[in-house]
Design a protein around this motif. Structure first.
Motif, mmCIF file in Angstrom:
data_model
loop_
_atom_site.group_PDB
_atom_site.id
_atom_site.type_symbol
_atom_site.label_atom_id
_atom_site.label_comp_id
_atom_site.label_asym_id
_atom_site.label_seq_id
_atom_site.Cartn_x
_atom_site.Cartn_y
_atom_site.Cartn_z
ATOM 1 N N THR A 6 -3.064 0.975 1.239
ATOM 2 C CA THR A 6 -2.851 1.862 2.383
ATOM 3 C C THR A 6 -2.958 3.331 1.972
ATOM 4 O O THR A 6 -3.487 4.148 2.725
ATOM 5 C CB THR A 6 -1.486 1.565 3.022
ATOM 6 O OG1 THR A 6 -1.402 0.152 3.303
ATOM 7 C CG2 THR A 6 -1.286 2.346 4.303
ATOM 8 N N ALA B 210 6.858 4.148 4.356
ATOM 9 C CA ALA B 210 6.380 2.786 4.590
ATOM 10 C C ALA B 210 7.523 1.864 5.000
ATOM 11 O O ALA B 210 7.388 1.064 5.947
ATOM 12 C CB ALA B 210 5.691 2.259 3.334
ATOM 13 N N SER C 251 8.783 2.641 8.430
ATOM 14 C CA SER C 251 7.788 2.213 9.426
ATOM 15 C C SER C 251 7.633 0.705 9.477
ATOM 16 O O SER C 251 6.798 0.193 10.245
ATOM 17 C CB SER C 251 6.426 2.852 9.099
ATOM 18 O OG SER C 251 6.512 4.261 9.047
ATOM 19 N N ILE D 36 6.362 -1.443 7.198
ATOM 20 C CA ILE D 36 4.964 -1.712 6.854
ATOM 21 C C ILE D 36 4.660 -3.203 6.827
ATOM 22 O O ILE D 36 3.572 -3.629 7.220
ATOM 23 C CB ILE D 36 4.588 -1.049 5.509
ATOM 24 C CG1 ILE D 36 3.076 -1.178 5.250
ATOM 25 C CG2 ILE D 36 5.406 -1.597 4.354
ATOM 26 C CD1 ILE D 36 2.585 -0.398 4.035
ATOM 27 N N SER E 291 3.297 -4.790 9.917
ATOM 28 C CA SER E 291 2.037 -4.244 10.443
ATOM 29 C C SER E 291 1.098 -5.370 10.886
ATOM 30 O O SER E 291 1.045 -6.433 10.273
ATOM 31 C CB SER E 291 1.337 -3.402 9.369
ATOM 32 O OG SER E 291 2.118 -2.286 9.015
ATOM 33 N N ILE F 211 0.887 4.819 9.623
ATOM 34 C CA ILE F 211 1.653 5.117 8.407
ATOM 35 C C ILE F 211 0.958 6.206 7.606
ATOM 36 O O ILE F 211 1.603 7.145 7.102
ATOM 37 C CB ILE F 211 1.849 3.836 7.571
ATOM 38 C CG1 ILE F 211 2.809 2.885 8.294
ATOM 39 C CG2 ILE F 211 2.367 4.170 6.168
ATOM 40 C CD1 ILE F 211 2.936 1.530 7.653
ATOM 41 N N ARG G 201 1.758 9.502 9.139
ATOM 42 C CA ARG G 201 3.100 9.981 8.818
ATOM 43 C C ARG G 201 3.144 10.559 7.401
ATOM 44 O O ARG G 201 3.827 11.563 7.146
ATOM 45 C CB ARG G 201 4.114 8.850 8.972
ATOM 46 C CG ARG G 201 4.276 8.393 10.422
ATOM 47 C CD ARG G 201 5.306 7.291 10.590
ATOM 48 N NE ARG G 201 5.220 6.766 11.953
ATOM 49 C CZ ARG G 201 4.795 5.546 12.262
ATOM 50 N NH1 ARG G 201 4.431 4.696 11.314
ATOM 51 N NH2 ARG G 201 4.739 5.161 13.524
#
Length: 217
Positions: free
Chosen positions: A93, A117, A120, A122, A125, A161, A164
């Protein structure tokens, strides 16, 4: 974030269709292979003698056991060179090269990026796989054509992500023109004959490299 819940992916009418090879096999993939929510986040913090974080990067971890059947089918496909794998699958990522830029032009750290991460989520996702992609290039000698295979994908969650991370990078003094959060070719490496191929080899890991269709079952 929206959990991956795709039951079937047909590429015959999608953007990747123009690149698919008509003689390539169909690869069937367990739809659970798209779900990272049951896989632990893995911090990728690496360095060297002069910078203990120099080789760090951010990844969305997936389960190798669900991709191993694709690798096995690849290795049994006529015309495919004998392949090796990492025994590990993920979608990079923030790459090592990107982290080097981010951390050299601002005070952002890999710990900051990992915190973004985690905040969020991750591992929840979602992403859409497009095909099995193939790369062929002579890496050592013209007499031997090396091969690498991956699954190119798209993911709005992972792009978010990256955005951000970019926001924090700029807040900490980073130059906006040196990192583009939407310049991103997410993919899952399956295997390779000699070594994986990347930007330094001049390959582009998008739908342009699509070779074989996949379906989720």
């Amino acid at each position: 974030m929206i959990a991956a819940a795709v039951t079937f992916l047909a590429l015959l009418a999608g953007p990747a269709a123009a690149f698919l090879q008509p003689t390539a096999p169909l690869f069937r993939v367990d739809k659970q292979a798209l779900d990272g929510s049951k896989v632990a986040f893995t911090p990728r913090v690496f360095g060297n003698a002069t910078n203990k974080y120099a080789g760090s990067w951010l990844g969305f971890q997936l389960s190798w056991s669900l991709y191993e059947p694709i690798f096995a089918q690849l290795n049994s496909t006529a015309g495919v060179a004998p392949l090796v794998n990492r025994g590990d699958v993920y979608i990079t990522t923030i790459s090592t090269a990107e982290y080097a830029v981010l951390s050299s032009l601002s005070s952002i750290t890999i710990q900051d990026i990992n915190a973004i991460a985690m905040a969020s989520d991750i591992q929840a996702s979602s992403f859409v796989p497009h095909c099995v992609a193939r790369f062929r290039k002579s890496l050592v000698t013209p007499a031997v054509v090396d091969e690498a295979y991956n699954v190119p994908a798209s993911s709005a969650d992972l792009v978010a992500i990256r955005q951000r991370v970019s926001d924090l990078y700029q807040m900490l003094g980073g130059e906006p023109g040196m990192f583009n959060p939407t310049s991103f070719l997410p993919h899952i490496t399956l295997g390779f004959s000699r070594r994986n191929m990347g930007d330094a080899d001049g390959v582009f890991k998008g739908e342009n490299a699509c070779w074989a269709p996949i379906s989720l079952v």
